[in-house]
Design an enzyme around this catalytic site. Sequence first.
Site, PDB file in Angstrom:
ATOM      1  N   GLN A  87       0.851  -1.194   0.000  1.00 18.20           N
ATOM      2  CA  GLN A  87       0.000   0.000   0.000  1.00 18.20           C
ATOM      3  C   GLN A  87       0.881   1.237   0.000  1.00 18.20           C
ATOM      4  OE1 GLN A  87      -3.377  -0.674   3.058  1.00 18.20           O
ATOM      5  NE2 GLN A  87      -1.772  -2.128   3.533  1.00 18.20           N
ATOM      6  N   HIS A 105      -1.567   1.513  -4.210  1.00 19.83           N
ATOM      7  CA  HIS A 105      -1.965   2.918  -4.024  1.00 19.83           C
ATOM      8  C   HIS A 105      -1.113   3.885  -4.842  1.00 19.83           C
ATOM      9  CE1 HIS A 105      -3.993   1.765   0.074  1.00 19.83           C
ATOM     10  NE2 HIS A 105      -4.664   1.349  -0.974  1.00 19.83           N
ATOM     11  N   CYS A 113      -0.637  14.899 -15.259  1.00 25.14           N
ATOM     12  CA  CYS A 113      -1.552  16.025 -15.466  1.00 25.14           C
ATOM     13  C   CYS A 113      -2.983  15.570 -15.184  1.00 25.14           C
ATOM     14  CB  CYS A 113      -1.410  16.519 -16.907  1.00 25.14           C
ATOM     15  SG  CYS A 113      -2.698  17.675 -17.365  1.00 25.14           S
ATOM     16  N   THR A 184       0.851  -2.755   8.533  1.00 25.75           N
ATOM     17  CA  THR A 184      -0.351  -2.037   8.088  1.00 25.75           C
ATOM     18  C   THR A 184      -1.412  -2.076   9.175  1.00 25.75           C
ATOM     19  OG1 THR A 184      -2.162  -1.909   6.487  1.00 25.75           O
ATOM     20  CG2 THR A 184      -1.145  -4.078   6.768  1.00 25.75           C
ATOM     21  N   ASN A 209       3.338  -6.751  13.424  1.00 25.55           N
ATOM     22  CA  ASN A 209       2.979  -5.363  13.745  1.00 25.55           C
ATOM     23  C   ASN A 209       3.153  -5.208  15.260  1.00 25.55           C
ATOM     24  OD1 ASN A 209       1.522  -2.883  14.239  1.00 25.55           O
ATOM     25  ND2 ASN A 209       0.454  -3.206  12.294  1.00 25.55           N
ATOM     26  N   ALA A 229      12.604  -6.667  13.114  1.00 28.26           N
ATOM     27  CA  ALA A 229      12.727  -7.862  13.962  1.00 28.26           C
ATOM     28  C   ALA A 229      11.832  -8.983  13.449  1.00 28.26           C
ATOM     29  CB  ALA A 229      12.371  -7.504  15.406  1.00 28.26           C
TER      30      ALA A 229
HETATM   31  P1  OAD Z   1      -1.098   3.278   8.791  1.00 27.92           P
HETATM   32  O1  OAD Z   1      -0.412   4.558   9.121  1.00 27.92           O
HETATM   33  O2  OAD Z   1      -2.578   3.248   8.836  1.00 27.92           O
HETATM   34  O3  OAD Z   1      -0.623   2.121   9.776  1.00 27.92           O
HETATM   35  C1  OAD Z   1       0.727   1.870   9.998  1.00 27.92           C
HETATM   36  C2  OAD Z   1       0.820   0.593  10.811  1.00 27.92           C
HETATM   37  O4  OAD Z   1       2.206   0.312  10.983  1.00 27.92           O
HETATM   38  C3  OAD Z   1       0.211   0.650  12.204  1.00 27.92           C
HETATM   39  O5  OAD Z   1      -0.611  -0.479  12.395  1.00 27.92           O
HETATM   40  C4  OAD Z   1       1.418   0.611  13.152  1.00 27.92           C
HETATM   41  O6  OAD Z   1       1.144  -0.114  14.354  1.00 27.92           O
HETATM   42  C5  OAD Z   1       2.416  -0.129  12.304  1.00 27.92           C
HETATM   43  N1  OAD Z   1       3.829   0.145  12.621  1.00 27.92           N
HETATM   44  C6  OAD Z   1       4.379   1.276  13.117  1.00 27.92           C
HETATM   45  N2  OAD Z   1       5.711   1.138  13.238  1.00 27.92           N
HETATM   46  C7  OAD Z   1       6.008  -0.108  12.790  1.00 27.92           C
HETATM   47  C8  OAD Z   1       7.211  -0.851  12.650  1.00 27.92           C
HETATM   48  N3  OAD Z   1       8.399  -0.348  12.972  1.00 27.92           N
HETATM   49  N4  OAD Z   1       7.125  -2.102  12.147  1.00 27.92           N
HETATM   50  C9  OAD Z   1       5.929  -2.643  11.801  1.00 27.92           C
HETATM   51  N5  OAD Z   1       4.772  -1.988  11.918  1.00 27.92           N
HETATM   52  C10 OAD Z   1       4.798  -0.740  12.400  1.00 27.92           C
HETATM   53  O7  OAD Z   1      -0.523   2.835   7.373  1.00 27.92           O
HETATM   54  P2  OAD Z   1      -1.156   1.847   6.316  1.00 27.92           P
HETATM   55  O8  OAD Z   1      -1.794   0.684   6.975  1.00 27.92           O
HETATM   56  O9  OAD Z   1      -0.118   1.605   5.302  1.00 27.92           O
HETATM   57  O10 OAD Z   1      -3.694   4.984   1.450  1.00 27.92           O
HETATM   58  O11 OAD Z   1      -2.278   2.744   5.688  1.00 27.92           O
HETATM   59  C11 OAD Z   1      -3.027   2.206   4.649  1.00 27.92           C
HETATM   60  C12 OAD Z   1      -3.414   3.271   3.707  1.00 27.92           C
HETATM   61  O12 OAD Z   1      -4.075   4.296   4.438  1.00 27.92           O
HETATM   62  C13 OAD Z   1      -2.259   4.033   3.068  1.00 27.92           C
HETATM   63  O13 OAD Z   1      -1.718   3.353   1.951  1.00 27.92           O
HETATM   64  C14 OAD Z   1      -2.935   5.282   2.635  1.00 27.92           C
HETATM   65  C15 OAD Z   1      -3.885   5.538   3.784  1.00 27.92           C
HETATM   66  O14 OAD Z   1      -5.141   5.819   3.407  1.00 27.92           O
HETATM   67  C16 OAD Z   1      -4.011   5.986   0.605  1.00 27.92           C
HETATM   68  O15 OAD Z   1      -3.552   7.109   0.723  1.00 27.92           O
HETATM   69  C17 OAD Z   1      -4.936   5.563  -0.483  1.00 27.92           C
END
Ligand code: OAD
Length: 250
Positions: A87, A105, A113, A184, A209, A229
């Site tokens: 994503q 994404h 454009c 995620t 996670n 890790a």
């Molecule tokens: P989020 O910001 O929603 O979530 C990030 C996740 O990463 C959370 O569950 C954290 O607990 C976890 N996290 C943080 N640090 C970490 C680490 N060091 N190792 C592993 N996990 C960790 O991001 P996404 O799930 O990617 O889409 O968000 C999904 C989509 O939401 C994005 O692609 C974006 C947004 O809407 C669009 O813009 C279309």
Amino acid sequence: MRLVVLSGAGISAESGIPTFRDALTGLWACFDAERLATEDAFRADPALVWGWYRWRAAMVAAAVPNAAHMDVAALADDGHALTVVTQNVDDLHERGGAREVLHLHGRLLASRCIGCGARVMPDPILAAPAPPEGGAREMPPTCVQCGQAFRPDVVWFGESLPSDAWDAAEAAVDACELLIVVGTSSLVWPAAGLPDRALRAGTPVLEINPHATPLTPRATAHWSLAATAGMARLRARLQTTDASHTAFFD
Ligand code: OAD
């Protein structure tokens, strides 16, 4: 083994890129990322949204892949059939060595454009001067062919995913023997539905996670670890333990 890694912003967190749902900083501190990532926001205030994406693109260009990106890519070197479904709009999987990466994404380091779809090189999203620390409002450049504005080549809320990437992601999930979901929040659809698709087909789903997500209760296993890790543990497990044994997921 046929593996799919489904990644989100958390895998790039240890490269210094804030996750999508982290609080914004600098000029953007009083904004909500979900409200900036829409076509309506861009049309209402193009300088605000273009400036935000220019700032994020500069941050990604300056970042380097971390050990998790490299361990994901190394799964293919270890002999597994690997598809990465991300994503993320950054390019750290590719720079970490992954060969097959499906970007659900879109891509942050590209723009197009809004009128005629033209792309120009070098891409204006990375044009000099680089945004200042904390970011700045900036009007998007206009297209020489049709006069409309450039926008980042990402999927905004309310927009469809690129169908080629989505179809390939579903096919890879259907064919895989293990789905690894790393970094995620599992909040954004349709990507958040891929693990359920695997589970319905009887395919195990491993979530990596440090925090619980809506997927956690349904996942075959949840490793409460940071991506670096967790991916290191996964690579070691795959080398020593059969994934059909429950001990694999301990
Ligand atoms: P989020 O910001 O929603 O979530 C990030 C996740 O990463 C959370 O569950 C954290 O607990 C976890 N996290 C943080 N640090 C970490 C680490 N060091 N190792 C592993 N996990 C960790 O991001 P996404 O799930 O990617 O889409 O968000 C999904 C989509 O939401 C994005 O692609 C974006 C947004 O809407 C669009 O813009 C279309």
